[in-house]
Write an enzyme that holds these catalytic residues in place. Structure first.
Site, PDB file in Angstrom:
ATOM      1  N   ASP A 126      -9.859   3.080   2.056  1.00  0.00           N
ATOM      2  CA  ASP A 126      -9.969   2.377   3.349  1.00  0.00           C
ATOM      3  C   ASP A 126     -10.472   3.279   4.485  1.00  0.00           C
ATOM      4  O   ASP A 126     -11.445   2.954   5.167  1.00  0.00           O
ATOM      5  CB  ASP A 126      -8.600   1.826   3.786  1.00  0.00           C
ATOM      6  CG  ASP A 126      -8.225   0.538   3.072  1.00  0.00           C
ATOM      7  OD1 ASP A 126      -9.123  -0.197   2.643  1.00  0.00           O
ATOM      8  OD2 ASP A 126      -7.015   0.276   2.959  1.00  0.00           O
ATOM      9  N   LYS A 184       0.805  -1.234   0.000  1.00  0.00           N
ATOM     10  CA  LYS A 184       0.000   0.000   0.000  1.00  0.00           C
ATOM     11  C   LYS A 184       0.837   1.283   0.000  1.00  0.00           C
ATOM     12  O   LYS A 184       0.434   2.283  -0.574  1.00  0.00           O
ATOM     13  CB  LYS A 184      -0.965  -0.001   1.192  1.00  0.00           C
ATOM     14  CG  LYS A 184      -2.131  -0.966   1.017  1.00  0.00           C
ATOM     15  CD  LYS A 184      -3.142  -0.855   2.141  1.00  0.00           C
ATOM     16  CE  LYS A 184      -4.251  -1.875   1.960  1.00  0.00           C
ATOM     17  NZ  LYS A 184      -5.282  -1.812   2.998  1.00  0.00           N
TER      18      LYS A 184
HETATM   19  P1  NAP Z   1      -0.375  -3.580  10.412  1.00  0.00           P
HETATM   20  O1  NAP Z   1       0.080  -2.410   9.594  1.00  0.00           O
HETATM   21  O2  NAP Z   1       0.473  -4.802  10.457  1.00  0.00           O
HETATM   22  O3  NAP Z   1      -0.585  -3.014  11.936  1.00  0.00           O
HETATM   23  C1  NAP Z   1      -0.808  -3.858  12.960  1.00  0.00           C
HETATM   24  C2  NAP Z   1      -1.024  -3.075  14.292  1.00  0.00           C
HETATM   25  O4  NAP Z   1      -1.531  -4.027  15.211  1.00  0.00           O
HETATM   26  C3  NAP Z   1       0.229  -2.482  14.903  1.00  0.00           C
HETATM   27  O5  NAP Z   1      -0.096  -1.267  15.515  1.00  0.00           O
HETATM   28  C4  NAP Z   1       0.618  -3.515  15.953  1.00  0.00           C
HETATM   29  O6  NAP Z   1       1.212  -2.958  17.106  1.00  0.00           O
HETATM   30  C5  NAP Z   1      -0.722  -4.049  16.369  1.00  0.00           C
HETATM   31  N1  NAP Z   1      -0.610  -5.428  16.872  1.00  0.00           N
HETATM   32  C6  NAP Z   1      -0.224  -6.521  16.165  1.00  0.00           C
HETATM   33  N2  NAP Z   1      -0.254  -7.616  16.965  1.00  0.00           N
HETATM   34  C7  NAP Z   1      -0.655  -7.194  18.185  1.00  0.00           C
HETATM   35  C8  NAP Z   1      -0.881  -7.847  19.417  1.00  0.00           C
HETATM   36  N3  NAP Z   1      -0.684  -9.183  19.565  1.00  0.00           N
HETATM   37  N4  NAP Z   1      -1.311  -7.124  20.478  1.00  0.00           N
HETATM   38  C9  NAP Z   1      -1.514  -5.794  20.352  1.00  0.00           C
HETATM   39  N5  NAP Z   1      -1.318  -5.092  19.203  1.00  0.00           N
HETATM   40  C10 NAP Z   1      -0.891  -5.800  18.123  1.00  0.00           C
HETATM   41  O7  NAP Z   1      -1.799  -4.063   9.956  1.00  0.00           O
HETATM   42  P2  NAP Z   1      -2.940  -3.221   9.179  1.00  0.00           P
HETATM   43  O8  NAP Z   1      -2.664  -3.217   7.722  1.00  0.00           O
HETATM   44  O9  NAP Z   1      -3.126  -1.911   9.858  1.00  0.00           O
HETATM   45  O10 NAP Z   1      -4.222  -4.172   9.389  1.00  0.00           O
HETATM   46  C11 NAP Z   1      -4.739  -4.353  10.675  1.00  0.00           C
HETATM   47  C12 NAP Z   1      -6.066  -5.104  10.609  1.00  0.00           C
HETATM   48  O11 NAP Z   1      -7.028  -4.337   9.912  1.00  0.00           O
HETATM   49  C13 NAP Z   1      -5.996  -6.473   9.906  1.00  0.00           C
HETATM   50  O12 NAP Z   1      -6.744  -7.402  10.662  1.00  0.00           O
HETATM   51  C14 NAP Z   1      -6.667  -6.204   8.582  1.00  0.00           C
HETATM   52  O13 NAP Z   1      -7.301  -7.371   8.070  1.00  0.00           O
HETATM   53  C15 NAP Z   1      -7.693  -5.155   8.964  1.00  0.00           C
HETATM   54  N6  NAP Z   1      -8.131  -4.340   7.820  1.00  0.00           N
HETATM   55  C16 NAP Z   1      -9.444  -4.384   7.490  1.00  0.00           C
HETATM   56  C17 NAP Z   1      -9.910  -3.648   6.421  1.00  0.00           C
HETATM   57  C18 NAP Z   1     -11.370  -3.698   6.076  1.00  0.00           C
HETATM   58  O14 NAP Z   1     -11.726  -3.289   4.963  1.00  0.00           O
HETATM   59  N7  NAP Z   1     -12.256  -4.134   6.969  1.00  0.00           N
HETATM   60  C19 NAP Z   1      -9.037  -2.849   5.666  1.00  0.00           C
HETATM   61  C20 NAP Z   1      -7.682  -2.809   6.039  1.00  0.00           C
HETATM   62  C21 NAP Z   1      -7.247  -3.573   7.119  1.00  0.00           C
HETATM   63  P3  NAP Z   1       2.822  -2.726  17.252  1.00  0.00           P
HETATM   64  O15 NAP Z   1       3.100  -1.397  16.653  1.00  0.00           O
HETATM   65  O16 NAP Z   1       3.034  -2.775  18.727  1.00  0.00           O
HETATM   66  O17 NAP Z   1       3.493  -3.881  16.523  1.00  0.00           O
END
Ligand code: NAP
Length: 268
Positions: A100, A64
């Site tokens: 998004d 992205k």
């Molecule tokens: P990302 O960039 O990998 O960010 C993950 C975040 O989650 C980071 O802030 C991380 O914290 C935190 N995290 C990961 N594991 C954790 C744990 N065990 N305990 C506490 N915090 C934790 O991921 P992303 O792209 O933002 O996506 C996140 C979620 O949103 C995914 O499930 C994705 O499927 C969903 N999403 C949904 C849509 C939709 O259309 N509904 C669109 C986009 C994304 P740290 O900084 O501490 O590592």
């Protein structure tokens, strides 16, 4: 010749975008196919989009942000967010958009007017960045709550808002809470990063996760009297806006929601 669209990422196997967009094109009477493209070669894929005349592409993890320098133009909001989830191809000229964050706040707007509300964003990754950006644009008072301080503070600086570590989430009060971490996603579905007593009656609780449809976070929120919003709505609305950008037509949102919900129910 049929128009070709698709989703580009790595990994991509789990994506419900083909089901959703395939149904949307069919409902709108558009001759098009929507495929999945899994690759580690982003530059090559962008050349491929131009060379093969692929009409539009959804962009997902991990491309992205990395895709931005490869495009001819970036929509203003996507540029500010630093992330693109949609490419529109007009005769080889590729423009990037981000649907998004807009979709997440649109989903919130269906249950509450965001203006002036206190919004807790749990997580500080790509999803949190887009959602936080749109939440601020809509006049919400945002607090970023994240496990790690580095990413949490960085996002809070970008959004010009407060950062609170996840271990101190009890100290934050909000009208709206948006869960954006992958915690609670299938198959590890029965966990939530947010303790139950953070929820209070009348609070709006949204999870970005859409598989499962009702996460542990949403179940706990509902049990405490919150108004809940599923990640399904965000997923469908971001896809509907992609459809509008690609075709210029009103998206068949109800059809898109129906097929994605059905696919998720069949999976569970
Ligand atoms: P990302 O960039 O990998 O960010 C993950 C975040 O989650 C980071 O802030 C991380 O914290 C935190 N995290 C990961 N594991 C954790 C744990 N065990 N305990 C506490 N915090 C934790 O991921 P992303 O792209 O933002 O996506 C996140 C979620 O949103 C995914 O499930 C994705 O499927 C969903 N999403 C949904 C849509 C939709 O259309 N509904 C669109 C986009 C994304 P740290 O900084 O501490 O590592």
């Amino acid at each position: 010749m049929r128009n070709v669209y698709g989703v580009l990422g790595n990994p991509i196997g789990h994506s419900l975008s083909p089901v959703m967009h395939g149904a949307a094109f069919k409902a709108a009477g558009i001759e098009a196919v929507y495929g999945t493209f899994q690759s580690v070669n982003l530059k090559g894929c962008i050349h491929g989009i131009r060379a093969l005349g692929i009409s539009g592409m959804s962009i997902t993890i991990p491309f992205k942000t990395a895709v931005i320098p490869h495009l001819d133009a970036i929509d203003g909001m996507a540029r500010e967010m630093g992330a693109v989830n949609t490419i529109v191809n007009r005769n080889g000229y590729l423009k990037g958009f981000n649907t998004d964050g807009w979709a997440a706040i649109k989903a919130i707007e269906k249950v509450v007017d965001p203006k002036g509300r206190r919004c807790i964003i749990v997580g500080a990754g790509g999803a949190a960045r887009g959602i936080g950006y749109m939440a601020r644009k809509k006049g919400m008072h945002v607090t970023v709550v994240n496990r790690g301080e580095e990413r949490g503070s960085k996002l809070a600086n970008f959004l010009e808002c407060e950062f609170v570590p996840l271990s101190k989430i009890y100290d934050v009060d909000g009208d709206v809470i948006i869960q954006t971490t992958p915690v609670g996603m299938f198959p590890s579905a029965d966990i939530s990063p947010v303790p139950e007593n953070v929820f209070h009656h009348g609070m709006v609780a949204m999870d970005a996760i859409y598989n499962p449809l009702e996460t542990r976070f949403l179940k706990n929120a509902a049990a405490r009297g919150c108004i809940t919003v599923s990640g399904l709505e965000m997923f469908v609305l971001q896809g509907a806006e992609q459809f509008r950008l690609w075709t210029g037509l009103k998206p068949p949102t109800d059809v898109m929601r129906h097929v994605v919900k059905k696919a998720l129910e069949e999976e569970s």
